[in-house]
Motif scaffolding. Structure first.
Motif, PDB file in Angstrom:
ATOM      1  N   MET A  78       1.916 -22.640  34.406  1.00  0.00           N
ATOM      2  CA  MET A  78       1.636 -23.733  35.242  1.00  0.00           C
ATOM      3  C   MET A  78       0.701 -22.732  36.551  1.00  0.00           C
ATOM      4  N   PHE A  79       1.315 -21.910  36.775  1.00  0.00           N
ATOM      5  CA  PHE A  79       0.714 -21.405  38.204  1.00  0.00           C
ATOM      6  C   PHE A  79      -0.780 -20.384  37.541  1.00  0.00           C
ATOM      7  N   LEU A  80      -0.702 -19.997  36.467  1.00  0.00           N
ATOM      8  CA  LEU A  80      -1.913 -19.500  36.014  1.00  0.00           C
ATOM      9  C   LEU A  80      -3.154 -20.334  35.851  1.00  0.00           C
ATOM     10  N   HIS A  81      -2.846 -21.680  35.322  1.00  0.00           N
ATOM     11  CA  HIS A  81      -3.629 -22.795  35.073  1.00  0.00           C
ATOM     12  C   HIS A  81      -4.171 -23.402  36.582  1.00  0.00           C
ATOM     13  N   ALA A  82      -3.370 -22.960  37.485  1.00  0.00           N
ATOM     14  CA  ALA A  82      -3.861 -23.329  39.078  1.00  0.00           C
ATOM     15  C   ALA A  82      -5.344 -22.809  39.385  1.00  0.00           C
ATOM     16  N   ASP A  83      -5.714 -21.872  38.723  1.00  0.00           N
ATOM     17  CA  ASP A  83      -6.810 -20.992  39.193  1.00  0.00           C
ATOM     18  C   ASP A  83      -7.819 -21.973  39.313  1.00  0.00           C
ATOM     19  N   LEU A  84      -8.765 -21.777  40.243  1.00  0.00           N
ATOM     20  CA  LEU A  84      -9.841 -22.760  40.548  1.00  0.00           C
ATOM     21  C   LEU A  84     -11.245 -21.977  40.141  1.00  0.00           C
ATOM     22  N   ASN A  85     -11.225 -20.831  39.750  1.00  0.00           N
ATOM     23  CA  ASN A  85     -12.496 -20.092  39.173  1.00  0.00           C
ATOM     24  C   ASN A  85     -12.888 -20.638  37.908  1.00  0.00           C
ATOM     25  N   THR A  86     -13.299 -22.068  37.873  1.00  0.00           N
ATOM     26  CA  THR A  86     -13.744 -22.588  36.588  1.00  0.00           C
ATOM     27  C   THR A  86     -15.044 -23.276  36.883  1.00  0.00           C
ATOM     28  N   PRO A  87     -15.916 -23.403  35.875  1.00  0.00           N
ATOM     29  CA  PRO A  87     -17.111 -24.243  36.124  1.00  0.00           C
ATOM     30  C   PRO A  87     -16.654 -25.606  36.793  1.00  0.00           C
ATOM     31  N   ALA A  88     -15.774 -26.231  36.151  1.00  0.00           N
ATOM     32  CA  ALA A  88     -15.444 -27.760  36.754  1.00  0.00           C
ATOM     33  C   ALA A  88     -15.045 -27.653  38.325  1.00  0.00           C
ATOM     34  N   ALA A  89     -14.396 -26.544  38.690  1.00  0.00           N
ATOM     35  CA  ALA A  89     -14.083 -26.601  39.896  1.00  0.00           C
ATOM     36  C   ALA A  89     -14.961 -26.084  40.979  1.00  0.00           C
ATOM     37  N   ALA A  90     -16.031 -25.685  40.734  1.00  0.00           N
ATOM     38  CA  ALA A  90     -16.997 -24.848  41.384  1.00  0.00           C
ATOM     39  C   ALA A  90     -17.421 -25.457  42.876  1.00  0.00           C
ATOM     40  N   SER A  91     -17.645 -26.950  42.445  1.00  0.00           N
ATOM     41  CA  SER A  91     -17.933 -27.813  43.838  1.00  0.00           C
ATOM     42  C   SER A  91     -17.272 -28.898  43.991  1.00  0.00           C
ATOM     43  N   SER A  92     -15.873 -28.730  43.584  1.00  0.00           N
ATOM     44  CA  SER A  92     -15.024 -29.896  43.864  1.00  0.00           C
ATOM     45  C   SER A  92     -13.814 -29.525  44.788  1.00  0.00           C
ATOM     46  N   TYR A  93     -13.859 -28.485  45.615  1.00  0.00           N
ATOM     47  CA  TYR A  93     -13.039 -28.325  46.604  1.00  0.00           C
ATOM     48  C   TYR A  93     -13.556 -27.888  47.908  1.00  0.00           C
ATOM     49  N   GLU A  94     -12.713 -28.449  48.857  1.00  0.00           N
ATOM     50  CA  GLU A  94     -13.204 -27.746  50.322  1.00  0.00           C
ATOM     51  C   GLU A  94     -12.669 -26.661  50.859  1.00  0.00           C
ATOM     52  N   ASN A  95     -13.070 -25.894  51.316  1.00  0.00           N
ATOM     53  CA  ASN A  95     -12.395 -24.452  51.707  1.00  0.00           C
ATOM     54  C   ASN A  95     -12.000 -24.694  53.019  1.00  0.00           C
ATOM     55  N   LEU A  96     -10.783 -25.036  53.501  1.00  0.00           N
ATOM     56  CA  LEU A  96     -10.316 -24.975  54.771  1.00  0.00           C
ATOM     57  C   LEU A  96      -9.427 -23.954  55.215  1.00  0.00           C
ATOM     58  N   SER A  97      -9.873 -22.592  54.822  1.00  0.00           N
ATOM     59  CA  SER A  97      -9.121 -21.333  55.031  1.00  0.00           C
ATOM     60  C   SER A  97      -9.542 -20.925  56.504  1.00  0.00           C
ATOM     61  N   GLU A  98      -8.365 -20.358  57.227  1.00  0.00           N
ATOM     62  CA  GLU A  98      -8.551 -19.652  58.232  1.00  0.00           C
ATOM     63  C   GLU A  98      -7.672 -18.151  58.422  1.00  0.00           C
ATOM     64  N   ASP A  99      -7.628 -17.728  59.515  1.00  0.00           N
ATOM     65  CA  ASP A  99      -6.863 -16.381  59.586  1.00  0.00           C
ATOM     66  C   ASP A  99      -5.734 -16.442  59.185  1.00  0.00           C
ATOM     67  N   GLY A 100      -5.389 -15.759  58.244  1.00  0.00           N
ATOM     68  CA  GLY A 100      -4.059 -15.543  57.473  1.00  0.00           C
ATOM     69  C   GLY A 100      -3.652 -16.626  56.552  1.00  0.00           C
ATOM     70  N   LEU A 101      -4.630 -17.536  56.146  1.00  0.00           N
ATOM     71  CA  LEU A 101      -4.549 -18.465  55.295  1.00  0.00           C
ATOM     72  C   LEU A 101      -5.610 -19.069  54.313  1.00  0.00           C
ATOM     73  N   ILE A 102      -5.605 -18.899  53.191  1.00  0.00           N
ATOM     74  CA  ILE A 102      -6.578 -19.367  52.134  1.00  0.00           C
ATOM     75  C   ILE A 102      -6.174 -20.772  51.789  1.00  0.00           C
ATOM     76  N   TYR A 103      -7.037 -21.818  51.907  1.00  0.00           N
ATOM     77  CA  TYR A 103      -6.609 -23.103  51.725  1.00  0.00           C
ATOM     78  C   TYR A 103      -7.784 -23.847  51.151  1.00  0.00           C
ATOM     79  N   TYR A 104      -7.507 -24.310  49.858  1.00  0.00           N
ATOM     80  CA  TYR A 104      -8.443 -25.287  49.184  1.00  0.00           C
ATOM     81  C   TYR A 104      -8.009 -26.433  48.874  1.00  0.00           C
ATOM     82  N   SER A 105      -8.591 -27.565  49.477  1.00  0.00           N
ATOM     83  CA  SER A 105      -8.210 -28.873  48.860  1.00  0.00           C
ATOM     84  C   SER A 105      -9.135 -29.501  48.151  1.00  0.00           C
ATOM     85  N   LEU A 106      -8.785 -30.481  47.117  1.00  0.00           N
ATOM     86  CA  LEU A 106      -9.734 -31.090  46.233  1.00  0.00           C
ATOM     87  C   LEU A 106     -10.531 -32.087  47.168  1.00  0.00           C
ATOM     88  N   LYS A 107     -11.706 -32.247  47.032  1.00  0.00           N
ATOM     89  CA  LYS A 107     -12.733 -33.227  47.607  1.00  0.00           C
ATOM     90  C   LYS A 107     -12.261 -34.655  47.390  1.00  0.00           C
TER      91      LYS A 107
END
Length: 184
Positions: A78-107
């Protein structure tokens, strides 16, 4: 009874994952390379085996096991299948990252299972804590999962999955799984 329900749950999960389209492995990495990072952890665990204290709670029935032999790719599927580097996900997530945090949220308006991927980084920019929210809904079932993984010194220390799954016309199944990696 608990083992039977776990087997049914795992069977449904594997069936669902088997129906997931194959990912184009040549696609450009635009998000944190989560699957690559986790596969590196799996390779490391093959070289330095650990004992896993596994706690399972399925609809209030608790079970505890100490395991010294684990198929990590299956355990963390389940953890492995959460990888966002897929063609379907390419433009589907907002990058809300900041220092010390990588954060992606589904648009808004997108319909992919991973709703959130948050990776908290340590002082060396290695994952320290990972939170993943997965929600799926179709005519036959609905499921919600919250996945957590904690690291120390760049190595996995604990992982957990909290979820609820409901098949149409049946009572919901609530489950919790926690794994604590202990040195052998």
């Amino acid at each position: 009874m608990v083992v039977k329900r776990i087997a049914i749950f795992l069977g449904l999960t594997i069936l669902h994952l088997a129906c997931t389209p194959e990912v184009d492995k040549t696609s450009k990495i635009q998000f944190f390379p989560w699957a690559n990072y986790l596969n590196t952890q799996i390779d490391s665990l093959k070289k330095r085996p650990v004992v896993v204290q596994k706690l399972i709670n399925l609809d209030g029935k608790k079970e505890q096991k100490n395991l010294s032999s684990i198929d990590w790719k299956q355990e963390w599927s389940m953890f492995l299948h959460a990888d966002l580097n897929t063609p379907a996900a390419a433009s589907s997530y907002e990058n809300l990252s900041e220092d010390g945090l990588i954060y992606y949220s589904l648009k808004s308006g997108e319909d992919l299972p991973v709703k959130k991927l948050a990776i908290y980084l340590d002082a060396l920019d290695r994952p320290e804590k990972v939170e993943i929210v997965i929600e799926e809904k179709n005519f036959l079932f609905e499921s919600q999962k919250k996945l957590h993984m904690n690291f120390s010194g760049g190595k996995v220390q604990t992982y957990s999955i909290d979820g609820i799954q409901q098949m149409r016309w049946m009572s919901p199944t609530k489950y919790q799984l926690m794994g604590i990696l202990l040195p052998k």
